[in-house]
Write a protein that holds these residues in place. Sequence first.
Motif, mmCIF file in Angstrom:
data_model
loop_
_atom_site.group_PDB
_atom_site.id
_atom_site.type_symbol
_atom_site.label_atom_id
_atom_site.label_comp_id
_atom_site.label_asym_id
_atom_site.label_seq_id
_atom_site.Cartn_x
_atom_site.Cartn_y
_atom_site.Cartn_z
ATOM 1 N N GLY A 78 0.836 -1.201 0.000
ATOM 2 C CA GLY A 78 0.000 0.000 0.000
ATOM 3 C C GLY A 78 0.863 1.241 0.000
ATOM 4 N N GLN A 79 0.244 2.361 0.309
ATOM 5 C CA GLN A 79 0.990 3.610 0.283
ATOM 6 C C GLN A 79 1.959 3.695 1.457
ATOM 7 O OE1 GLN A 79 -2.280 3.395 0.676
ATOM 8 N NE2 GLN A 79 -2.968 4.598 2.423
ATOM 9 N N GLN A 80 3.031 4.442 1.240
ATOM 10 C CA GLN A 80 4.024 4.685 2.296
ATOM 11 C C GLN A 80 3.373 5.501 3.409
ATOM 12 O OE1 GLN A 80 6.857 3.960 3.966
ATOM 13 N NE2 GLN A 80 8.228 4.493 2.290
ATOM 14 N N LEU A 81 3.463 4.982 4.651
ATOM 15 C CA LEU A 81 2.815 5.673 5.776
ATOM 16 C C LEU A 81 3.838 6.510 6.525
ATOM 17 C CD1 LEU A 81 0.697 2.635 7.023
ATOM 18 C CD2 LEU A 81 -0.167 4.634 5.826
ATOM 19 N N ARG A 82 4.289 7.570 5.896
ATOM 20 C CA ARG A 82 5.301 8.436 6.502
ATOM 21 C C ARG A 82 4.890 9.888 6.422
ATOM 22 N NH1 ARG A 82 8.948 5.786 9.755
ATOM 23 N NH2 ARG A 82 9.578 3.847 8.766
ATOM 24 N N ARG A 83 5.252 10.651 7.442
ATOM 25 C CA ARG A 83 4.919 12.077 7.457
ATOM 26 C C ARG A 83 5.570 12.808 6.289
ATOM 27 N NH1 ARG A 83 7.532 13.905 12.023
ATOM 28 N NH2 ARG A 83 9.166 14.501 10.571
ATOM 29 N N ARG A 84 6.812 12.461 5.999
ATOM 30 C CA ARG A 84 7.525 13.155 4.924
ATOM 31 C C ARG A 84 6.809 12.997 3.586
ATOM 32 N NH1 ARG A 84 11.954 12.009 1.254
ATOM 33 N NH2 ARG A 84 13.173 13.914 0.931
ATOM 34 N N ALA A 119 -1.502 -6.892 -2.999
ATOM 35 C CA ALA A 119 -1.902 -5.545 -3.419
ATOM 36 C C ALA A 119 -2.819 -4.973 -2.368
ATOM 37 C CB ALA A 119 -2.616 -5.590 -4.771
ATOM 38 N N LEU A 120 -2.509 -3.749 -1.961
ATOM 39 C CA LEU A 120 -3.318 -3.099 -0.936
ATOM 40 C C LEU A 120 -3.650 -1.679 -1.344
ATOM 41 C CD1 LEU A 120 -1.945 -5.318 1.068
ATOM 42 C CD2 LEU A 120 -2.561 -3.655 2.797
ATOM 43 N N SER A 121 -4.841 -1.317 -1.040
ATOM 44 C CA SER A 121 -5.378 0.046 -1.055
ATOM 45 C C SER A 121 -4.667 0.999 -2.008
ATOM 46 C CB SER A 121 -5.414 0.604 0.369
ATOM 47 O OG SER A 121 -4.161 0.567 0.976
ATOM 48 N N GLY A 122 -4.019 2.032 -1.473
ATOM 49 C CA GLY A 122 -3.500 3.117 -2.297
ATOM 50 C C GLY A 122 -2.508 2.664 -3.362
ATOM 51 N N GLY A 123 -1.743 1.629 -3.057
ATOM 52 C CA GLY A 123 -0.778 1.136 -4.022
ATOM 53 C C GLY A 123 -1.429 0.434 -5.196
ATOM 54 N N PHE A 124 -2.675 0.058 -5.029
ATOM 55 C CA PHE A 124 -3.393 -0.708 -6.044
ATOM 56 C C PHE A 124 -4.262 0.204 -6.911
ATOM 57 C CE2 PHE A 124 -6.623 -4.375 -6.711
ATOM 58 C CZ PHE A 124 -5.959 -4.812 -7.841
ATOM 59 N N ILE A 125 -4.812 1.263 -6.292
ATOM 60 C CA ILE A 125 -5.698 2.171 -7.022
ATOM 61 C C ILE A 125 -4.986 2.813 -8.199
ATOM 62 C CG2 ILE A 125 -6.821 4.438 -6.855
ATOM 63 C CD1 ILE A 125 -7.974 3.744 -4.264
ATOM 64 N N THR A 126 -3.709 3.153 -8.006
ATOM 65 C CA THR A 126 -2.986 3.856 -9.069
ATOM 66 C C THR A 126 -2.059 2.924 -9.851
ATOM 67 O OG1 THR A 126 -1.336 4.522 -7.446
ATOM 68 C CG2 THR A 126 -3.087 6.093 -7.933
ATOM 69 N N SER A 127 -2.312 1.622 -9.769
ATOM 70 C CA SER A 127 -1.552 0.697 -10.625
ATOM 71 C C SER A 127 -2.550 -0.207 -11.338
ATOM 72 C CB SER A 127 -0.534 -0.093 -9.798
ATOM 73 O OG SER A 127 -1.155 -0.852 -8.775
ATOM 74 N N GLY A 128 -2.788 -1.385 -10.780
ATOM 75 C CA GLY A 128 -3.649 -2.356 -11.458
ATOM 76 C C GLY A 128 -5.053 -1.855 -11.706
ATOM 77 N N LEU A 129 -5.589 -1.107 -10.743
ATOM 78 C CA LEU A 129 -6.985 -0.692 -10.880
ATOM 79 C C LEU A 129 -7.186 0.443 -11.878
ATOM 80 C CD1 LEU A 129 -8.418 -0.960 -7.228
ATOM 81 C CD2 LEU A 129 -8.814 -2.484 -9.169
ATOM 82 N N SER B 172 -2.852 9.316 3.812
ATOM 83 C CA SER B 172 -3.157 8.622 5.055
ATOM 84 C C SER B 172 -3.376 9.630 6.174
ATOM 85 C CB SER B 172 -2.011 7.699 5.448
ATOM 86 O OG SER B 172 -1.714 6.819 4.391
ATOM 87 N N GLY B 173 -4.353 9.369 7.026
ATOM 88 C CA GLY B 173 -4.586 10.240 8.166
ATOM 89 C C GLY B 173 -3.458 10.132 9.170
ATOM 90 N N PRO B 174 -3.223 11.207 9.943
ATOM 91 C CA PRO B 174 -2.147 11.189 10.936
ATOM 92 C C PRO B 174 -2.278 10.036 11.937
ATOM 93 C CG PRO B 174 -3.173 13.373 10.800
ATOM 94 C CD PRO B 174 -3.936 12.480 9.883
ATOM 95 N N GLU B 175 -3.515 9.687 12.280
ATOM 96 C CA GLU B 175 -3.718 8.593 13.244
ATOM 97 C C GLU B 175 -3.185 7.274 12.683
ATOM 98 O OE1 GLU B 175 -6.120 10.577 12.130
ATOM 99 O OE2 GLU B 175 -6.642 11.834 13.858
ATOM 100 N N VAL B 176 -3.433 7.072 11.397
ATOM 101 C CA VAL B 176 -2.991 5.824 10.762
ATOM 102 C C VAL B 176 -1.460 5.766 10.732
ATOM 103 C CG1 VAL B 176 -3.019 4.502 8.609
ATOM 104 C CG2 VAL B 176 -5.091 5.686 9.372
ATOM 105 N N ILE B 177 -0.838 6.910 10.437
ATOM 106 C CA ILE B 177 0.622 6.936 10.380
ATOM 107 C C ILE B 177 1.207 6.748 11.780
ATOM 108 C CG2 ILE B 177 2.624 8.379 9.827
ATOM 109 C CD1 ILE B 177 0.945 9.605 7.571
ATOM 110 N N GLU B 178 0.590 7.403 12.753
ATOM 111 C CA GLU B 178 1.066 7.240 14.135
ATOM 112 C C GLU B 178 0.922 5.787 14.584
ATOM 113 O OE1 GLU B 178 -0.322 10.083 17.159
ATOM 114 O OE2 GLU B 178 -0.214 8.445 18.617
ATOM 115 N N ALA B 179 -0.223 5.177 14.254
ATOM 116 C CA ALA B 179 -0.444 3.780 14.655
ATOM 117 C C ALA B 179 0.572 2.858 13.995
ATOM 118 C CB ALA B 179 -1.865 3.351 14.290
#
Lengths: 233, 292
Positions: A78-84, A119-129, B172-179
């Motif tokens: 899925g999508q990278q879950l990072r603040r940056r 395949a998960l969520s955000g990574g899939f919407i902008t590729s296979g889907l 992604s929402g901040p809560e999801v990233i924090e979790a």
Amino acid sequence: MDWQTLAARLFTADHGLTAQGDFISGTVSFEGEPLTVIGTTNHAPIGVELALAQARVILDTIERHAGRSILILIDTQGQQLRRRDELLGINRAMAHLGMCIDLARRRGHVVIGLVYDQALSGGFITSGLIADACYALPEAEIRVMRLPAMARITKLAPELLESLSQANPVFAPGVENYVAMGGVRGLWRDDLAGDLRVALAGSPTVDERARDGAARGGRRLAADVVRRVLDAA
Amino acid sequence: MISYAEASARERLALLFDAGSLREWLPPAERLTSPHLAQLGVPCAFDDGVVIGRATLSGRLVFVAAQEGAFMGGGVGEVHGAKLVGLLQRALRDRPDAVLLLADSGGVRLHEANAGLIAVSEVMRALLDVRAAGIPVIVLIGSNNGCFGGMGIVARCADHVVMSDIGRLAMSGPEVIEASHGVEEFDARDRALVWRTTGGKHRWLTGDCDALVEDDVAAFRSAAIESLDTRRPLTLDALQAEHRQLASRLALLPAGLDGETEAITLWQRLGVSEPVRVPALDVDAVRALRTA
């Protein structure tokens, strides 16, 4: 299946594809025709950098190789879950990737997605889907979220979700459910090269997924609702 | 001044478009509800959380959709998504002057996760069909709920994005990233950090939104009227330019910065003078800061 094995079965052992980090790319010869391949491996999270790397190859293909078909090999958590990445506008980078694939389709490139691992969520919407059509290996896994996490966020009992998932494809992970709902056009079981040949020759260029979902019984309402909106007075 | 953030989807429609001009399609009287929520014991809404129809804006025919964040966070389920797809397909057929999407959504509705995910991708494709036909698609973002997940991607597929300073646009929402990566990665309760990372001012300074307005329905209406003829054809040249912009932004921001300095560093490198002042500035002042 690891991507090297997959590539060897789709093409030949000396397919010429390379991986830089989690990013797979290259041009292969398939049935005598050049084919652009992009993809990811190691369940890669798709961040800004990986979205742009894939978009770059799509744009280069459009610019330099009119009409050349494109295959997207999908394995992502899925999508990278990072603040940056959020600060940098990951949603915009992913939209950009999706729009590059969409432009390729509109300019006559056949674009096929293949989920070969997960395949998960955000990574899939902008590729296979957003390809012309998306296929999957039977052992692949497609989901938005695991059931326990889904139970936590929706505050529903895990047992309830578990039992409903047996009968309702909407809840449960699994490629068969995505086939039933029309999101995946079909599964590639044995003759992978043969399946790719058929997909390149005969995938729809218009979005038939809601209709497929209704015909296959996995998504009964979507096509009907669309039609009702079109017919509303 | 009427707060856009505090208004419901139906109030926004009533106030934003010409008085009495909305003609809703599949209104609540038709009782079209999600087929999946009842068996979960979750209440349904007779519009499944989205209002669609046609209206006029300053006398011009537009097709509109407004998501209701108070119902399941504006999450996109099977019916909700199909209403959006139907609206976009109808726009392709009937050729209104524009399509306006009042986005208020956390993205895919987890209660019908798989169907919602496919639906969002169908919305993307239908939206891009509408753009390819030369009909502008305009997205307005200013709810307390924000515009996240798949809808955050959909928003960036549009021709034009209008945001208020309290609006939020992200993946992604901040809560999801924090979790997922811990409070050191993203402290979801640090409101200043959340807005520096996802809020309207930041999106304005980076060009992720095209207009920055006050949290005021009338301001959204004016910005929507001004944007009615904004067409940005998706050509190869346009996507090459977009790619250069995103790649150079990526190169501007070093990895490993902490939350205190990250946004400010990016703003500074984008050419914003005195970037530390941005969070305290009003909308007019921030509007004047954009360098490109």
